[in-house]
Design an enzyme around this catalytic site. Sequence first.
Site, PDB file in Angstrom:
ATOM      1  N   SER A  14     -14.545 -15.570   0.082  1.00 41.02           N
ATOM      2  CA  SER A  14     -13.717 -15.209  -0.773  1.00 41.02           C
ATOM      3  C   SER A  14     -13.852 -13.986  -1.643  1.00 41.02           C
ATOM      4  O   SER A  14     -14.765 -13.882  -2.239  1.00 41.02           O
ATOM      5  CB  SER A  14     -13.001 -16.187  -1.743  1.00 41.02           C
ATOM      6  OG  SER A  14     -11.890 -15.772  -2.239  1.00 41.02           O
ATOM      7  N   SER A  16     -11.272 -13.164  -3.782  1.00 40.85           N
ATOM      8  CA  SER A  16     -10.110 -13.510  -4.736  1.00 40.85           C
ATOM      9  C   SER A  16     -10.657 -13.154  -6.157  1.00 40.85           C
ATOM     10  O   SER A  16     -10.015 -12.662  -6.831  1.00 40.85           O
ATOM     11  CB  SER A  16      -9.710 -15.100  -4.724  1.00 40.85           C
ATOM     12  OG  SER A  16      -8.846 -15.123  -3.550  1.00 40.85           O
ATOM     13  N   THR A  61      -6.368 -22.888  -1.014  1.00 39.21           N
ATOM     14  CA  THR A  61      -6.473 -22.434   0.206  1.00 39.21           C
ATOM     15  C   THR A  61      -7.062 -23.589   1.221  1.00 39.21           C
ATOM     16  O   THR A  61      -7.320 -24.814   0.448  1.00 39.21           O
ATOM     17  CB  THR A  61      -7.471 -21.183   0.503  1.00 39.21           C
ATOM     18  OG1 THR A  61      -7.299 -20.565   1.561  1.00 39.21           O
ATOM     19  CG2 THR A  61      -8.978 -21.334  -0.012  1.00 39.21           C
ATOM     20  N   LYS A  65      -4.471 -27.123   1.256  1.00 32.96           N
ATOM     21  CA  LYS A  65      -3.055 -26.680   1.062  1.00 32.96           C
ATOM     22  C   LYS A  65      -2.179 -28.036   1.204  1.00 32.96           C
ATOM     23  O   LYS A  65      -1.113 -28.320   0.681  1.00 32.96           O
ATOM     24  CB  LYS A  65      -2.489 -25.549   1.809  1.00 32.96           C
ATOM     25  CG  LYS A  65      -3.203 -24.232   1.406  1.00 32.96           C
ATOM     26  CD  LYS A  65      -2.634 -23.105   2.199  1.00 32.96           C
ATOM     27  CE  LYS A  65      -3.162 -22.014   1.700  1.00 32.96           C
ATOM     28  NZ  LYS A  65      -2.277 -20.678   2.384  1.00 32.96           N
ATOM     29  N   ASN A  86       0.132 -23.581  -2.394  1.00 33.81           N
ATOM     30  CA  ASN A  86      -0.923 -22.757  -2.512  1.00 33.81           C
ATOM     31  C   ASN A  86      -1.100 -22.256  -3.896  1.00 33.81           C
ATOM     32  O   ASN A  86      -1.951 -21.383  -4.321  1.00 33.81           O
ATOM     33  CB  ASN A  86      -0.700 -21.328  -1.598  1.00 33.81           C
ATOM     34  CG  ASN A  86       0.382 -20.612  -2.003  1.00 33.81           C
ATOM     35  OD1 ASN A  86       1.257 -20.916  -2.937  1.00 33.81           O
ATOM     36  ND2 ASN A  86       0.485 -19.213  -1.854  1.00 33.81           N
ATOM     37  N   ASP A 101       3.187 -18.266  -0.293  1.00 34.18           N
ATOM     38  CA  ASP A 101       2.763 -17.803   1.097  1.00 34.18           C
ATOM     39  C   ASP A 101       4.238 -17.276   1.853  1.00 34.18           C
ATOM     40  O   ASP A 101       4.288 -16.384   2.421  1.00 34.18           O
ATOM     41  CB  ASP A 101       2.147 -18.621   1.961  1.00 34.18           C
ATOM     42  CG  ASP A 101       0.670 -18.868   1.234  1.00 34.18           C
ATOM     43  OD1 ASP A 101       0.271 -18.040   1.037  1.00 34.18           O
ATOM     44  OD2 ASP A 101       0.299 -20.106   1.735  1.00 34.18           O
TER      45      ASP A 101
END
Length: 126
Positions: A14, A16, A61, A65, A86, A101
Amino acid sequence: MFRIGLLGYPLTHSISPLFQQAALDHCGLEGRYQLWETEPSALAAVVAQLRQPDCLGANVTVPHKEVVVPLLDEVDELASAIGAVNTIVNKDGHLVGYNTDAEGFMRGLEEDGGFQPARKRVVILG
């Protein structure tokens, strides 16, 4: 200082925290975006910690989810229809789940791709 994080397993790939923290810093917000790598067996305990006052919530994630839904106090209509969350927001200890999403995907199709999916047949792979 507040905390926000990403729940998933595994999370070694990730990126993020890089862009989420950059956004927080750019906006002058005193928060930290963290990776909360969470094995499925620990999910309920980690979600319970999201109720702490210094935690604003989390992104979610794979593989969590869908399985996170029953651990929340409330799920908005779209997330309920999709059956997946999410984004979790801590509203004074009350955890609310959302799914951004679908909206993001549709916006990308329409604004960036110039594609209007209404009444069209599509195949989604992946």
